[in-house]
Scaffold this active site. Structure first.
Site, PDB file in Angstrom:
ATOM      1  N   GLU A   1      -3.888   7.508  -4.616  1.00 15.23           N
ATOM      2  CA  GLU A   1      -4.216   7.005  -5.959  1.00 15.23           C
ATOM      3  C   GLU A   1      -5.508   7.650  -6.461  1.00 15.23           C
ATOM      4  O   GLU A   1      -6.426   7.833  -5.664  1.00 15.23           O
ATOM      5  CB  GLU A   1      -4.358   5.485  -5.898  1.00 15.23           C
TER       6      GLU A   1
ATOM      7  N   ARG B   1       0.862  -1.180   0.000  1.00 12.19           N
ATOM      8  CA  ARG B   1       0.000   0.000   0.000  1.00 12.19           C
ATOM      9  C   ARG B   1       0.902   1.235   0.000  1.00 12.19           C
ATOM     10  O   ARG B   1       1.966   1.229   0.633  1.00 12.19           O
ATOM     11  CB  ARG B   1      -0.888   0.036   1.254  1.00 12.19           C
TER      12      ARG B   1
ATOM     13  N   HIS C   1      -1.690   0.478  -9.845  1.00 13.00           N
ATOM     14  CA  HIS C   1      -2.246  -0.499  -8.907  1.00 13.00           C
ATOM     15  C   HIS C   1      -2.829  -1.705  -9.667  1.00 13.00           C
ATOM     16  O   HIS C   1      -4.038  -1.933  -9.653  1.00 13.00           O
ATOM     17  CB  HIS C   1      -3.309   0.168  -8.020  1.00 13.00           C
TER      18      HIS C   1
END
Ligand code: NAP
Length: 314
Positions: free
Chosen positions: A262, A233, A280
């Site tokens: 993000e 993360r 991602h």
């Protein structure tokens, strides 16, 4: 957003899913797509289940607006964007797609490591720019014989270790606890591990405890010949410190699948050739997204049939 007169349970879908999965959801449930709090209002009290991604989670205001919510079925394994304490207090079940995505996320970690160390994406840009034959090609770095430190040695971290082994790299790991039956060297400090290795790969959950775990001290320990790979993360890394270290070449490079905010990626990273960036995409394969989608649905079906969840968190 409309509610139909049907006995099918009402489900709120926060993140989009593949078309065939969405179709199967619609076969079993009355499906509502999240389009903001205003649109949610008229159907909120009918919603019994939520599907969402690990990154999107479920915002507290949405959870609070759903009085009859029974289950949050997460299309991922990260639950850091869900208030599990509140879910537990309200008796809301939470399920994830653990067990079907580990190989592909591990592949992303290895792919990022090979790419940044061998300069594959950087050289792709070099060729496309027409520089081949005109400018010198910088040499990259070998993987064989290098030391890899894995931070977090769970489902994904242990598979990364197997793949690094196959590349004839040397593996060590850090977690809060030494793992039973694991013969790789264990470090009880992330700084000591970073100091020992050439490549640090992050595979811990995003929690308050792991926030900014990779700070200036860890980056300095990794040093100017070290690489950082993050498939965990964004919150695990002190992002401004990482950007500064990459810009000033205080570490050799980074492969990043995840970011603090993000889809925002720090502007300074876009110009750097020693960084490989992904949107991602750790689980973004047709095979895994399909398997994950079916597991999301199977957990919902189990809940509404009064059966045990297949992959519960709470
Ligand atoms: P897991 O099986 O639960 O393993 C997590 C590991 O982290 C364990 O070894 C745990 O060991 C360690 N850990 C937890 N808290 C820690 C702390 N405070 N300090 C040090 N180590 C800690 O999880 P997983 O399935 O491997 O997944 C790991 C994470 O990858 C997920 O939580 C998610 O955030 C991320 N992920 C990313 C993608 C992507 O698309 N990029 C996809 C899936 C998952 P100890 O408890 O012994 O410390």
């Amino acid at each position: 957003m409309t509610s139909t007169a049907t006995s099918k349970p009402d489900i709120l879908m926060i993140d989009p899913m593949p078309d065939d999965i969405t179709q199967r959801l619609a076969d079993h449930f009355t499906l509502h797509r999240y389009r903001g709090m205003d649109a949610l209002g008229p159907v909120a009290s009918s919603i019994r289940g939520v599907t969402t991604g690990g990154g999107a989670g479920l915002k507290p205001e949405i959870m609070a607006a759903l009085p009859h919510l029974e289950i949050i079925s997460v299309n991922g394994v990260g639950t850091d964007q869900i208030d599990l304490v509140e879910a537990k207090r309200r008796g809301i079940r939470v399920a994830t797609t653990q067990g079907v995505l580990d190989d592909d996320v591990a592949d992303m970690a290895i792919g990022l490591m090979i790419d940044v160390m061998r300069g594959i994406s950087a050289n792709d840009r070099f060729v496309r720019a027409g520089h081949w034959g005109k400018l010198p090609v910088p040499n990259s770095h070998a993987l064989t014989g290098k030391k890899v430190g894995i931070v977090g040695f769970g489902q994904i971290g242990s598979i990364i270790a197997e793949r690094a082994d196959a590349l004839r790299m040397t593996v060590a790991y850090y977690a809060r606890h030494r793992k039973d039956g694991v013969s790789y060297p264990y470090f009880d400090s992330i700084v000591a591990l970073a100091d020992h290795v050439d490549v640090l790969i992050l595979a811990v959950p995003g929690t308050p405890e792991t926030r900014n775990m990779v700070n200036r001290a860890v980056i300095d320990a990794l040093g100017p010949n070290g690489y950082l790979i993050n498939i965990a993360r964004g919150s695990v890394v002190d992002e401004p410190e990482l950007v500064a270290a990459l810009t000033e070449e205080r570490i050799a490079g980074a492969g990043l699948d995840v970011f603090v905010d993000e889809p925002h990626v720090p502007e300074a990273l876009l110009a750097l050739d020693n960084v490989v960036l992904q949107a991602h995409r750790g689980t973004s394969t047709v095979e895994v997204r399909t398997a994950m989608g079916h597991l999301v649905i199977d957990n919902l079906l189990a809940q509404f049939a009064g059966k045990p969840l297949l992959t519960p968190v709470i």
